[in-house]
Design a protein around this motif. Sequence first.
Motif, PDB file in Angstrom:
ATOM      1  N   LEU A  16      66.332  69.977   2.922  1.00  0.00           N
ATOM      2  CA  LEU A  16      66.272  71.075   3.886  1.00  0.00           C
ATOM      3  C   LEU A  16      66.296  70.561   5.326  1.00  0.00           C
ATOM      4  CD1 LEU A  16      65.953  74.095   4.447  1.00  0.00           C
ATOM      5  CD2 LEU A  16      63.473  73.779   4.303  1.00  0.00           C
ATOM      6  N   VAL A  17      65.459  69.565   5.620  1.00  0.00           N
ATOM      7  CA  VAL A  17      65.333  69.077   7.003  1.00  0.00           C
ATOM      8  C   VAL A  17      66.587  68.317   7.435  1.00  0.00           C
ATOM      9  CG1 VAL A  17      64.082  67.489   8.519  1.00  0.00           C
ATOM     10  CG2 VAL A  17      62.822  68.989   6.955  1.00  0.00           C
ATOM     11  N   PHE A  18      66.973  67.318   6.653  1.00  0.00           N
ATOM     12  CA  PHE A  18      68.094  66.474   7.074  1.00  0.00           C
ATOM     13  C   PHE A  18      69.437  67.180   6.871  1.00  0.00           C
ATOM     14  CE2 PHE A  18      64.813  63.267   5.733  1.00  0.00           C
ATOM     15  CZ  PHE A  18      64.438  62.930   7.026  1.00  0.00           C
ATOM     16  N   GLY A  19      69.522  68.019   5.838  1.00  0.00           N
ATOM     17  CA  GLY A  19      70.736  68.795   5.645  1.00  0.00           C
ATOM     18  C   GLY A  19      70.942  69.791   6.765  1.00  0.00           C
ATOM     19  N   SER A  20      69.870  70.453   7.148  1.00  0.00           N
ATOM     20  CA  SER A  20      69.958  71.419   8.252  1.00  0.00           C
ATOM     21  C   SER A  20      70.307  70.725   9.560  1.00  0.00           C
ATOM     22  CB  SER A  20      68.631  72.167   8.396  1.00  0.00           C
ATOM     23  OG  SER A  20      68.344  72.921   7.237  1.00  0.00           O
ATOM     24  N   THR A  21      69.800  69.513   9.745  1.00  0.00           N
ATOM     25  CA  THR A  21      70.115  68.748  10.954  1.00  0.00           C
ATOM     26  C   THR A  21      71.609  68.483  11.058  1.00  0.00           C
ATOM     27  OG1 THR A  21      67.943  67.681  10.921  1.00  0.00           O
ATOM     28  CG2 THR A  21      69.664  66.622  12.231  1.00  0.00           C
ATOM     29  N   VAL A  22      72.226  68.126   9.930  1.00  0.00           N
ATOM     30  CA  VAL A  22      73.677  67.886   9.905  1.00  0.00           C
ATOM     31  C   VAL A  22      74.433  69.173  10.211  1.00  0.00           C
ATOM     32  CG1 VAL A  22      75.629  67.326   8.400  1.00  0.00           C
ATOM     33  CG2 VAL A  22      73.577  65.904   8.367  1.00  0.00           C
ATOM     34  N   LEU A  23      74.000  70.284   9.622  1.00  0.00           N
ATOM     35  CA  LEU A  23      74.686  71.559   9.846  1.00  0.00           C
ATOM     36  C   LEU A  23      74.588  71.998  11.300  1.00  0.00           C
ATOM     37  CD1 LEU A  23      73.634  73.526   6.618  1.00  0.00           C
ATOM     38  CD2 LEU A  23      75.739  72.248   7.053  1.00  0.00           C
TER      39      LEU A  23
END
Length: 262
Positions: A16-23
């Motif tokens: 959630l955290v790192f995926g959202s950061t990429v998005l």
Amino acid sequence: MFRTGITFIALLLGTLVFGSTVLVAQLLGVKQGPDSIYERCPRWWAWWLLRAAGVKVVLHGDDGLAKGAPRVYIANHVSWFDIPSMIEVLPHYGFVAKRELEKIPVFGAAARGVGVIFIDRENRKAAFGAYEEAARNIAQGNPVLVYPEGTRGSTYSLRPFKKGPFVLAIASQAPVVPVVIHGTIEVNPREEFRASPGTVHVHLLEPISTVGLTYADRETLGEQVRERMAECLATTYGVTPPMIAGEGRQPRAEPLPAPASS
């Protein structure tokens, strides 16, 4: 079960955290490049998950680690933990992964953002189109990792390899780096929902040149890579049998040209 629970929570939060950061970075127009957020987030995600599970990754050999050089990493696949283990030790690279993973919320979109190329294994034409895209990326200096067995195995014995990854390697004319992963079954077996502390060993074997090879050499190249990986599994870990024969498997192939220096 305590360790499994901690790891599962870490997986959810990390994705959630790192995926959202990429998005968010994509939405803001952040550019791809060395040490960009697209390189750092997968490493942070892998570090977070491996530490939660109590997993240590040991790298053996670094001949295939030239950063920014075209490479096709060919690895065995026995556990979901192969993925964070490889991210931990390799320079930034793209994955070739099954399209089903693209459907996972946040993970799928973020994975594509950091260079994962999804293939539809049921659609041969679409799959080869994805390989063509990957070949172009490799030729531009972006290495890629492929699991040629297709799916996770239950033992370390190598199953027959699919031909697509070797068509990809030949199309890009990039060196192939055989990779052997050992220890991830003990951390996370295919048939069980658990995570256990342990040590994972990643062996980067001698690169194999594809310069001058053509589409007709794909099976010979695949057999050479498979046999080199099998030898490592047999001599280093005593895996017996190191290879599982499949229908239509050809006899031992003649050697290809010696590996190019890297």
